[in-house]
Design an enzyme around this catalytic site. Structure first.
Site, PDB file in Angstrom:
ATOM      1  N   ALA A  93    -114.113 -20.884  12.557  1.00 40.35           N
ATOM      2  CA  ALA A  93    -113.826 -19.569  13.135  1.00 40.35           C
ATOM      3  C   ALA A  93    -112.987 -18.719  12.191  1.00 40.35           C
ATOM      4  O   ALA A  93    -112.161 -17.928  12.617  1.00 40.35           O
ATOM      5  CB  ALA A  93    -113.106 -19.743  14.475  1.00 40.35           C
ATOM      6  N   ARG A 133    -120.035  -7.586  10.359  1.00 39.32           N
ATOM      7  CA  ARG A 133    -121.073  -6.828  11.057  1.00 39.32           C
ATOM      8  C   ARG A 133    -120.633  -6.377  12.461  1.00 39.32           C
ATOM      9  O   ARG A 133    -121.304  -5.574  13.098  1.00 39.32           O
ATOM     10  CB  ARG A 133    -122.368  -7.648  11.142  1.00 39.32           C
ATOM     11  CG  ARG A 133    -123.102  -7.692   9.816  1.00 39.32           C
ATOM     12  CD  ARG A 133    -124.186  -8.756   9.789  1.00 39.32           C
ATOM     13  NE  ARG A 133    -123.633 -10.097   9.582  1.00 39.32           N
ATOM     14  CZ  ARG A 133    -124.351 -11.211   9.595  1.00 39.32           C
ATOM     15  NH1 ARG A 133    -125.651 -11.151   9.836  1.00 39.32           N
ATOM     16  NH2 ARG A 133    -123.794 -12.381   9.386  1.00 39.32           N
ATOM     17  N   THR A 174    -119.081 -21.827   5.012  1.00 44.46           N
ATOM     18  CA  THR A 174    -118.951 -22.789   6.111  1.00 44.46           C
ATOM     19  C   THR A 174    -118.553 -24.178   5.604  1.00 44.46           C
ATOM     20  O   THR A 174    -117.835 -24.905   6.282  1.00 44.46           O
ATOM     21  CB  THR A 174    -120.267 -22.884   6.900  1.00 44.46           C
ATOM     22  OG1 THR A 174    -121.358 -23.031   5.972  1.00 44.46           O
ATOM     23  CG2 THR A 174    -120.512 -21.632   7.727  1.00 44.46           C
ATOM     24  N   GLY A 219    -117.740 -20.979  15.779  1.00 41.59           N
ATOM     25  CA  GLY A 219    -116.974 -20.204  16.754  1.00 41.59           C
ATOM     26  C   GLY A 219    -117.712 -18.990  17.274  1.00 41.59           C
ATOM     27  O   GLY A 219    -117.277 -18.357  18.234  1.00 41.59           O
ATOM     28  N   TYR A 248     -97.727   4.215  50.322  1.00 44.45           N
ATOM     29  CA  TYR A 248     -97.330   3.464  49.139  1.00 44.45           C
ATOM     30  C   TYR A 248     -96.273   2.448  49.545  1.00 44.45           C
ATOM     31  O   TYR A 248     -95.213   2.808  50.060  1.00 44.45           O
ATOM     32  CB  TYR A 248     -96.770   4.380  48.035  1.00 44.45           C
ATOM     33  CG  TYR A 248     -96.197   3.548  46.904  1.00 44.45           C
ATOM     34  CD1 TYR A 248     -97.007   2.656  46.213  1.00 44.45           C
ATOM     35  CD2 TYR A 248     -94.844   3.610  46.576  1.00 44.45           C
ATOM     36  CE1 TYR A 248     -96.485   1.854  45.217  1.00 44.45           C
ATOM     37  CE2 TYR A 248     -94.320   2.805  45.566  1.00 44.45           C
ATOM     38  CZ  TYR A 248     -95.148   1.926  44.889  1.00 44.45           C
ATOM     39  OH  TYR A 248     -94.639   1.118  43.915  1.00 44.45           O
ATOM     40  N   ASN A 306     -96.489  -2.043  62.179  1.00 45.44           N
ATOM     41  CA  ASN A 306     -97.446  -0.949  62.073  1.00 45.44           C
ATOM     42  C   ASN A 306     -96.849   0.125  61.175  1.00 45.44           C
ATOM     43  O   ASN A 306     -95.801   0.692  61.485  1.00 45.44           O
ATOM     44  CB  ASN A 306     -97.758  -0.382  63.450  1.00 45.44           C
ATOM     45  CG  ASN A 306     -98.886   0.632  63.359  1.00 45.44           C
ATOM     46  OD1 ASN A 306    -100.009   0.292  62.991  1.00 45.44           O
ATOM     47  ND2 ASN A 306     -98.588   1.871  63.636  1.00 45.44           N
ATOM     48  N   ASN A 328     -89.089   3.451  46.061  1.00 47.01           N
ATOM     49  CA  ASN A 328     -88.512   2.217  45.521  1.00 47.01           C
ATOM     50  C   ASN A 328     -87.844   2.422  44.162  1.00 47.01           C
ATOM     51  O   ASN A 328     -87.186   1.541  43.659  1.00 47.01           O
ATOM     52  CB  ASN A 328     -89.590   1.135  45.407  1.00 47.01           C
ATOM     53  CG  ASN A 328     -90.740   1.566  44.514  1.00 47.01           C
ATOM     54  OD1 ASN A 328     -91.061   2.747  44.418  1.00 47.01           O
ATOM     55  ND2 ASN A 328     -91.360   0.613  43.842  1.00 47.01           N
TER      56      ASN A 328
END
Ligand code: UD1
Ligand code: CA
Length: 476
Positions: free
Chosen positions: A10, A16, A80, A103, A368, A379, A388
């Site tokens: 690898a 390319r 290689t 790889g 939010y 609820n 916040n």
């Protein structure tokens, strides 16, 4: 498998790809190309993995570490054969057999690696090589066979003549080697070829010179031999892996209303009897339970969605946890550490971040919720906002079980609401509210009788209303 190690090559440049990212780091279905190769080696039972890295190695180190791999550095991409040489140097002395993988070949399957190993052993060959028959073999090294079917040579396209280019059998770049053979012969490679590289493929001729054979293994599925060198090939490989992933989920009992219009990354799991509508993205480490309904346009990343959940259209989840039977969306946004309790409801245009919503709680419209701990059966009215953030730090909002939050409430954090309390609509809550209290924070309403008739009669005319006659004494 004991005594078998893998070297994954690898270190190439991958020119390319036209990319700043090393080729093998490019994601395919959500994980780097190299990850897929290492995963196949691991699944084949190979315990030791050596990664040969070079160009941009810091960008693939994470993958190597993930597999507990050793890293060998190839400073210059000299081919290689040279890369394999670098890998062999750090290989455990215990390894008697070595699988060499590219790889850039992420479609290789574990079963094929095992077949390759078995083929070499059976024939006591120096090596076995995975080959494939491709309708368009251009760019690949071609396999030339001996009359007995063993491999005579592998010729790179750039080194071959017209007759070589006619050959449809290509080298996948995947091999099983006898370690002793490899160790003896890698130092003998030369770079006398068009590319001035040390070719691993030249080992074939060296095996024959030693009186040994190299056995070919033809891939049952030619797609498995595909190496990726360009964005186009990357896209093709990704499409193949995606189709495989969706097929595997279909086989496992998942319904896709349109299997061609979903994107599911490689590590995603989905339980049986889940139904997935078109244009859904399931990414990263997402885990979907059984009997989950995911409607059109949802994007779910690194999230956990438990059994029986319903994600209505266009909901976005990232790092969220949605517990059993909860209903989310349409158009909900669950951000990291959103934890939606069992049977809870998150409605349209509700954003939740780093907050826990208890069992059966509801925030159905336009809210939010950030840095909040919300109890059970709470609820949350339309338009509720946790304030916040004060511009410098984040602060928590704590809301007890059974609280009723009227519409258009702002919680100026840090603030705590006791259990069973009621917040009147339109409140700006800056102080803690004790349990069971009613909190009101708004100016009292005043009605000015007949003000419109006296001050703005033209509004009534515009609204198509007759101007009423005012009682005696009231004049404009
Ligand atoms: C190679 C094979 C070819 C085969 C093809 C399959 C050789 C000489 N050729 O060609 O027969 O058909 O793969 O895809 O082996 N690499 C290094 N260091 C280097 C060069 C390459 O680590 O110096 C790595 C690359 O990162 C890549 C793999 O080896 O993962 C293959 O290299 P690549 O340059 O793509 O080889 P091909 O020309 O495709
Ligand atoms: Ca290649």
């Amino acid at each position: 498998m004991e005594g078998i190690s893998a070297i994954i090559l690898a270190a190439g440049l991958g020119k390319r790809m036209k990319s700043a990212l090393p080729k093998v780091a490019h994601p395919v279905l959500g994980r780097p190309m190299l990850w897929h190769v290492a995963q196949a080696a691991k699944a084949a039972g190979i315990s030791e993995i050596v990664f040969v890295l070079g160009h941009g190695r810091e960008k693939v180190m994470e993958t190597a570490n993930l597999f507990g791999g050793k890293v060998a550095v190839q400073e210059q991409p000299l081919g290689t054969g040279d890369a394999a040489r670098a890998g062999l140097k750090v290989l455990s002395p215990k390894a008697k057999e070595v699988v060499v993988l590219c790889g850039d070949a992420p479609l290789l399957r574990p079963r094929t690696i095992r077949t390759l190993i078995a083929a070499r052993r059976r024939r006591k060959a120096a090596a076995s090589v995975l080959i494939g028959v491709l309708p368009d073999p251009s760019g690949y090294g071609r396999v030339v066979r001996n009359p007995d079917g063993t491999v005579a040579r592998i010729v790179e396209e750039k080194d071959g003549d017209a007759s070589i280019r006619q050959v449809k059998e290509v080298n996948s770049g995947t091999y099983a080697f006898d370690r002793a053979f490899l160790a003896r012969n890698l130092p003998r490679l030369t770079d006398v070829n068009v590319q001035r590289e040390f070719y691993l493929t030249d080992l074939v001729v060296q095996a024959l010179e030693e009186g040994k054979i190299v056995v070919p293994v033809v891939a049952a599925d030619p797609d498995e031999v595909r190496g990726i060198n360009s964005r186009r090939e990357l896209a093709e490989a990704a499409a193949l892996l995606l189709r495989g992933k969706v097929d595997a989920l279909l086989d496992a009992g998942v319904t896709f209303l349109d299997p061609a219009r979903v994107y599911v990354e490689t590590e995603v799991s989905v339980g049986a009897d889940s139904v997935i509508e078109p244009d859904v993205v399931l990414a990263g480490s997402t885990r979907i339970g059984r009997g989950v309904r995911i409607q059109a346009g949802c994007v779910v990343e690194d999230s956990r969605v438990e059994d029986g959940v319903h994600l209505r259209p266009y909901s976005i989840l990232n790092g969220a946890h949605v517990r059993k039977g909860a209903v989310v969306g349409p158009f909900a946004h669950l951000r990291p550490e959103a934890d939606i309790g069992e049977g809870a409801h998150i409605g349209n245009f509700v954003e939740v971040k780093k907050s826990r919503l208890g069992k059966g709680s509801k925030a159905n419209h336009l809210a939010y919720i950030g840095d909040a701990q919300v109890g059970k059966k709470v609820n949350i009215g339309a338009g509720t906002i946790t304030c916040n953030y004060d511009g410098i730090a984040k602060h928590p909002t704590v809301i007890g079980d059974g609280v009723f939050v009227g519409s258009d409430t702002q919680f100026v954090a840090p603030v705590t609401i006791g259990r069973g309390a009621v917040i009147g609509a339109g409140a700006t809550i800056t102080k803690n509210v004790p349990p069971y209290a009613l909190a009101l924070s708004r100016a009292e309403q005043r009605n000015l009788e007949n003000w419109v008739v006296r001050k703005k009669p033209e509004l009534l005319r515009k609204g198509g209303l007759k101007i009423p006659r005012l009682p005696k004494g009231e004049t404009g």
